[in-house]
Design an enzyme around this catalytic site. Structure first.
Site, PDB file in Angstrom:
ATOM      1  N   GLU A  39      -8.043  76.858  14.303  1.00  0.00           N
ATOM      2  CA  GLU A  39      -8.261  75.805  13.795  1.00  0.00           C
ATOM      3  C   GLU A  39      -8.065  74.739  14.044  1.00  0.00           C
ATOM      4  OE1 GLU A  39      -7.294  80.545  11.267  1.00  0.00           O
ATOM      5  OE2 GLU A  39      -6.467  79.129  13.151  1.00  0.00           O
ATOM      6  N   HIS A  44      -0.605  82.808   3.681  1.00  0.00           N
ATOM      7  CA  HIS A  44      -1.553  83.532   2.869  1.00  0.00           C
ATOM      8  C   HIS A  44      -2.068  82.987   0.890  1.00  0.00           C
ATOM      9  CE1 HIS A  44      -1.383  85.769   6.412  1.00  0.00           C
ATOM     10  NE2 HIS A  44      -2.654  85.398   6.209  1.00  0.00           N
TER      11      HIS A  44
END
Length: 325
Positions: free
Chosen positions: A60, A129
Site C-alpha cells: 500500500e 478488516h
C-alpha cells in the site's frame, strides 16, 4: 428512477470518468483480471486496457506513492485499498506527501488523487478488516474525506472526487455495496462539502454519514411511532465539514445526536458534537449526544460485533436521552 446496487453505482462513475478523460487510471491489488476484492472493477481492464487498469504488488505504501507521483505528473489516478484498515501502511504517502504538496509547491503541482477505501463493520471480518479510520483523516489539512450514504451520492460524489484537483479519500461502506437504491440515468455530479437533510423533523437532529444514515432513518421511523419527529442530516463529506447545514437543523430542533461507526473516543462524532456546542450553544436544550462504537477492536463474532457497533436502536436511545434531559 432505476435502482442499482451501490457497488454498481461506483463502477458506473469509474467507467464514465475513464471514458470522459483518458488521464484517469485505476491502480490497486488484483483490480484488473480479478476485479478487486469486491469486484467493483470487474471487466474494466478488458474495456480500457491494462495500461489504465493496473495491478500492483501487495504494498500500500508503494502504490499510493505511485499514485501521488502519477497525480503530480498529469494523470488522475484512482487507487483502491482492499480494506480501509490497510490505510495504516500508506499514511506517510497520503498524509505527508499527497496532503501537503500543494501547500509546499503552490501552483507548481496539483494532486488529483482519489483513494477508495472499503470500510466498516457488519461482515464479521474481524479487527483488522472492519475498521472505520476516517477520524484520522478528517483532521489532516489538505485531504478531502467523502463518505456517501446512498448509491446516487456514491456515483455523483465519486465523479466529483475524480475531477477534483486535491486528494480525496473516498469511504465506501462494505455493507452498502449490496444495497439497491435509486440512481439517475445520464450525466450528473454531487458536490463535495455539502451535507443534506434526509428527513425533516422538529424535536431532535440526528447527524450521521455513510452506513449510519440508514440506521438514523430507521431510528427516526421508530421515534415517529412514539410522536417524536427526528430530523436526519447526512454529512456526506467529513472534510470539509458542512456545519452550516448541521447548525441550521439544530437551531430548529434544539437537540442533537451525532452518530458514527468508528470508536467513541476522539472520533468524528466528538468533533461534530463540539462544533455544535460552539456554534449552537444558545439554542441547545440539551448537550449533544454521541452514538458510536465501543472503544474496543471490532470483534469477529457476529454477536459481539453487533454489541460493539451502533445501530438504529442505540441511536433511538440516544435521542431519548437528549429529549429527556
Amino acid at each position: 428512477m432505476r435502482e442499482i446496487f451501490y457497488s454498481h453505482a461506483i463502477r458506473e462513475a469509474l467507467e464514465e470518468e475513464m471514458a470522459r478523460d483518458e488521464r484517469v487510471i485505476l491502480i490497486g491489488e488484483d483490480i484488473a483480471e480479478y476485479g478487486g476484492a469486491f469486484k467493483i472493477t470487474r471487466d474494466m481492464a478488458q474495456r480500457f486496457g491494462k495500461e489504465r487498469v493496473r495491478n500492483t504488488p501487495i504494498s500500500e505504501n508503494g502504490f499510493v506513492g505511485v499514485a501521488v507521483g502519477a497525480a503530480m505528473t498529469g494523470l488522475r489516478p484512482v487507487a483502491e485499498l482492499m480494506f480501509m484498515d490497510f490505510l495504516t501502511l500508506a499514511m506517510d504517502q497520503l498524509c505527508n506527501h499527497a496532503a501537503k504538496f500543494r501547500y509546499q509547491y503552490g501552483d507548481q503541482v496539483t494532486i488529483p488523487l482519489v483513494l477508495r477505501c472499503p470500510a466498516g463493520a457488519g461482515r464479521s471480518y474481524g479487527p483488522t478488516h472492519s475498521q472505520s479510520l476516517e477520524r484520522w483523516l478528517m483532521s489532516t489539512p489538505g485531504l478531502l474525506v467523502a463518505a456517501p450514504a446512498t448509491a446516487e451520492d456514491a456515483k455523483g460524489m465519486l465523479k466529483s472526487a475524480i475531477r477534483c484537483d486535491d486528494p480525496v479519500v473516498f469511504i465506501e461502506s462494505k455493507i452498502l455495496y449490496g444495497q439497491k437504491q435509486p440512481v439517475p440515468e445520464g450525466e450528473y455530479t454531487v458536490p463535495l462539502g455539502e451535507a443534506t437533510v434526509r428527513r425533516g423533523g422538529e424535536h431532535v437532529t440526528l447527524v450521521a454519514y455513510s452506513r449510519m444514515v440508514g440506521e438514523a432513518l430507521r431510528a427516526a421511523e421508530a421515534l415517529a411511532e412514539r410522536g417524536v419527529e427526528a430530523e436526519v442530516v447526512d454529512l456526506r463529506t467529513l472534510a470539509p465539514l458542512d456545519m452550516a447545514t448541521v447548525a441550521a437543523s439544530v437551531e430548529r430542533t434544539g437537540r442533537a445526536v451525532v452518530v458514527e461507526e468508528g470508536p467513541l473516543t476522539g472520533g468524528v462524532a466528538a468533533e461534530v458534537a463540539q462544533r455544535i456546542t460552539e456554534e449552537c450553544f444558545d439554542v441547545l436544550d440539551a448537550p449533544p449526544i454521541r452514538v458510536a462504537a465501543l472503544d474496543v477492536p471490532v470483534p469477529s463474532s457476529a454477536v459481539l460485533e453487533a454489541a460493539a457497533t451502533p445501530d438504529w436502536r442505540k441511536i433511538a436511545q440516544g435521542a431519548a436521552e437528549a429529549l429527556n434531559y
